[in-house]
Write a protein that holds these residues in place. Structure first.
Motif, short mmCIF file in Angstrom:
data_model
loop_
_atom_site.label_atom_id
_atom_site.label_comp_id
_atom_site.label_asym_id
_atom_site.label_seq_id
_atom_site.Cartn_x
_atom_site.Cartn_y
_atom_site.Cartn_z
N GLY A 5 1.40 26.25 5.09
CA GLY A 5 1.66 26.63 6.47
C GLY A 5 3.02 27.27 6.65
N GLN A 6 3.24 27.85 7.82
CA GLN A 6 4.46 28.58 8.10
C GLN A 6 5.09 28.09 9.39
OE1 GLN A 6 3.95 32.81 7.83
NE2 GLN A 6 2.51 32.65 6.13
N ALA A 7 5.05 26.78 9.59
CA ALA A 7 5.60 26.22 10.82
C ALA A 7 7.07 26.56 10.96
CB ALA A 7 5.40 24.71 10.85
N GLY A 8 7.75 26.68 9.84
CA GLY A 8 9.18 26.93 9.88
C GLY A 8 9.56 28.36 10.18
N ILE A 97 13.32 25.25 5.25
CA ILE A 97 14.17 25.70 4.15
C ILE A 97 13.34 25.94 2.90
CG2 ILE A 97 16.09 25.03 2.64
CD1 ILE A 97 17.23 23.42 4.97
N LEU A 98 12.46 25.00 2.60
CA LEU A 98 11.65 25.12 1.39
C LEU A 98 10.74 26.34 1.45
CD1 LEU A 98 10.69 21.34 1.01
CD2 LEU A 98 12.25 22.62 -0.47
N GLU A 103 9.64 31.89 -0.35
CA GLU A 103 9.37 33.27 -0.01
C GLU A 103 10.33 34.23 -0.71
OE1 GLU A 103 6.95 34.77 2.45
OE2 GLU A 103 6.09 32.97 1.55
N SER A 104 11.58 33.78 -0.93
CA SER A 104 12.58 34.65 -1.54
C SER A 104 12.43 34.73 -3.06
CB SER A 104 13.99 34.15 -1.19
OG SER A 104 14.25 32.92 -1.84
N LEU A 117 10.35 18.19 -3.62
CA LEU A 117 10.72 18.12 -2.21
C LEU A 117 9.58 18.57 -1.31
CD1 LEU A 117 14.37 19.51 -2.37
CD2 LEU A 117 13.65 17.13 -2.15
N MET A 118 8.85 19.61 -1.71
CA MET A 118 7.74 20.08 -0.90
C MET A 118 6.65 19.00 -0.80
SD MET A 118 6.47 22.42 1.00
CE MET A 118 7.11 24.08 0.69
#
Length: 661
Positions: A5-8, A97-98, A103-104, A117-118
């Motif tokens: 998901g892309q909630a962030g 952040i994760l 993505e980068s 962490l994820m």
């Protein structure tokens, strides 16, 4: 790996936006060629102290990127910031952040920490299946602190799946204190069926010592002294293992039991009046078990004396007076007598009641003194804190609890629900007669079925109900439940509209996967042929019919088995043709000729009651232990109730055939 998901995406902290602007300010470092392995630059400022906050780390990450364009070092700082957010209970901020780090583009250097962490950030979410997170953890290192955290998270996720064996294996690789590890792993290992333990040991070698310990307790359950000696040898062999210095608490308590001195046993039964014949049959079973003990011990002087007390027309005060100083009691048989007598008994009397109160849980809390409570008190009083094997054992009776043992029909309904559910069936038809007995079984089955569905987070329990009071309502109810009546109506409607004869067979419902019958033997003989006639023969799908012992009568002859073809049912081992007490059966037939089906069940009930009495202390303490009795596989639950599991059978070719699990 699935996308989480892309909630962030809508996160607004400008610091993160600035840090993660990889291409806007300066050039991005060129990727390294695949033929060289360059060690990543150590992160010098990644030590997290108590006053460091995620914001500090985000600023530091921005500085690193601005000054050196060191992506690995920057990402390591960002991952530390995400870790702090998780520690603060802010998984959404950590996920932002994760997500941006991912993505980068993530380097191999930080992949392990990122995956840990994820998975941690979604561990408490019900939206992500545990297996997806476990797959992600496969990328995480097993070494060092990261490995310990991975194992801790795996324990949590396997527990959510109900995979207790894998959870136990993972827990052993965490930094959890040994005492907690031992208790939890032991609880999970003893919850597994004995037949599965060989395969468990092959797949999870770390659990082998726990499996060995369980096997030793099962082999030596008859003697606390022998169990104690065996455990000393076990701890010597496994002295380098955590079980070498820390044993499960309940195992220690089992070694502290001493053989009960059952010199005098009072048996409370209705031996006259309306239920006099019932009480006499139970008494016969008790006496048969008693004389079996005489044969085995070859010395009747070491056996207790049995006193039979007639409960008919005796009030509580009279029964207490007749019991006198006797410390061991079998009975009473009637529920009303159990409910009135148990609260009036003096302290220290050990009872195996042959019925149970209506509200067993509250009754047990008020009156039961479990053996584990005695053992714990003894350990505390003596100042014992060492979890290794004690040098001196406290003196504890093998029977210190009030236990309840009965042949309740509701128990069979519950077992049937569990068995059918475990087979994967989810849309049964439940057919029940309108008598109070079968309606109680019907109610119990449906209530337990709802609990089983709730455990799978299913809001709807897909049960079709049929209730009948005669053969006509039985036939009508079955055809309606299977939609056969509606199919016939559709055929008739087509014939009417076309004015032609339609050559077709009525079709039954295809969503039904099992049929459950709570009915008398006579009614079950009627309903099974109706069901077979109503099912669609062209589907190629067999819908199994299940019943309980209350639908079986072994006195009716072969015609009954013909009408019950392919019916699955549960019943006592004693009633099955292939049981382990053939010699005893011959002796019983000589002593009590022509026992009917109900009398055979009551005889087995009395026989098992006598055999259970000296084992109750150990069964209460180690509740995974079982006793193979005439009435079934017997164990004791946390309420002191004897739980009975009966074997399964099927009628084939007019014969009863036992089925394996």
């Amino acid at each position: 790996m699935r996308h989480f998901g892309q909630a962030g995406k809508f996160f607004t902290l400008s610091t993160i936006a600035a840090v993660l602007t990889l291409t806007g300010c300066g050039s991005t470092p060129k990727p390294q060629s695949n033929d060289r392995v360059i060690a990543p630059t150590p992160v010098e400022s990644t030590v997290v102290n108590e006053t460091l906050t995620p914001a500090h780390l985000l600023v530091e990450a921005q500085k690193v990127w601005t000054q050196s364009r060191d992506k690995d070092k920057r990402d390591a700082l960002l991952l530390q910031a995400a870790d702090l957010y998780l520690q603060q209970g802010k998984p959404l901020l950590a996920q932002q952040i994760l997500y941006e780090v991912k993505e980068s583009g993530l380097s191999t250097f930080n992949q392990s920490h990122y995956s840990l962490l994820m998975a941690t950030s979604y561990a408490s979410s019900t939206d992500v299946p545990p297996q997806d997170l476990l797959d992600m953890l496969a990328q995480v290192s097993n070494e060092g602190d990261v490995g310990y955290q991975k194992a801790q998270l795996q324990t949590q996720l396997y527990s959510r799946q109900g995979n207790w064996v894998a959870a136990a294996d993972s827990l052993l690789r965490t930094q959890t204190p040994d005492e907690i590890k031992v208790e939890q792993v032991w609880q999970w290992i003893t919850s597994q069926p004995s037949a599965t333990l060989v395969n468990v040991g092959k797949h999870y070698t770390s659990l082998s010592p726990f499996i060995t310990l369980r096997e030793l307790t099962e082999e030596n359950a008859s003697s606390p002294e022998l169990l104690a000696d065996t455990l000393r040898q076990f701890q010597h062999v496994y002295r380098a293992h955590l079980l070498g210095h820390t044993l499960p608490e309940e195992v220690l308590m089992a070694t502290q039991l001493t053989q009960a001195s059952t010199n005098d046993i009072a048996v409370l039964l209705p031996l006259s009046g309306r239920l006099g014949r019932t009480g006499e049959v139970v008494k016969n079973g008790i006496m048969a078990a008693y004389y079996k003990d005489v044969e085995l011990r070859r010395d009747e002087h070491h056996l207790p004396s049995l006193r039979f007390i007639d409960t008919n027309e005796s009030d509580t005060e009279q029964l207490i007076e007749q019991i006198g100083n006797t410390k061991f009691i079998i009975g009473p048989l009637l529920k009303d007598t159990v409910e009135s007598l148990i609260p009036a008994l003096p302290v220290g009397v050990n009872v195996l009641a042959l019925n149970r109160p209506e509200d067993l849980a509250s009754e047990a809390q008020r009156h039961q003194k479990a053996p584990s409570s005695f053992a714990q008190s003894a350990a505390l009083d003596s100042g014992t804190v060492n979890r290794s094997f004690p040098s001196e054992m406290a003196s504890l009776s093998l029977t210190t609890a009030i236990n309840y043992y009965g042949l309740a029909p509701e128990d069979e309904a519950k077992q049937l629900a569990e068995f059918i559910f475990s087979k994967g069936y989810r849309a049964p038809i439940v057919i029940s007669a309108q008598s109070s007995l079968y309606q109680r079984m019907d109610t119990t089955f449906k209530a337990h079925w709802r609990r089983l569905n709730n455990a799978e987070n299913k809001q709807r329990t897909n049960i079709t109900s049929v209730t009948f009071n005669d053969s006509n309502s039985l036939r009508e109810g079955i055809t309606q439940a299977l939609d056969v009546a509606q199919s016939n109506e559709r055929i008739n409607q087509i014939e009417y509209m076309t004015n032609d004869e339609v050559y077709n067979m009525p079709r039954s419902r295809r969503d039904i996967d099992a049929i459950v019958a709570f009915a008398s033997p006579q009614d079950t003989e009627l309903l099974n042929p109706i069901i077979e006639a109503s099912l669609n023969p062209y589907d190629g799908k067999q819908v199994p019919v299940y019943a309980t012992s209350r639908s079986m009568d072994y006195d009716s002859g072969k015609n009954q088995w013909r009408d019950l073809q392919n019916v699955h049912f549960i019943d006592m081992p004693w009633l099955m043709p292939q049981h382990n007490w053939q010699h005893l059966e011959k002796e019983v037939e000589k002593a009590w000729q022509n026992q009917n089906t109900m009398q055979k069940r009551l005889f087995a009930f009395g026989y098992d009651a006598y055999q259970l009495l000296p084992q109750l202390g150990m069964l209460n303490t180690l509740q995974y232990l079982t006793h193979e009795g005439l009435t079934g596989t017997l164990s004791v639950n946390e309420f002191g109730e004897v739980v009975r599991k009966q074997p399964q059978a099927i009628i084939r070719n007019e014969q009863v055939q036992m089925l394996s699990e």
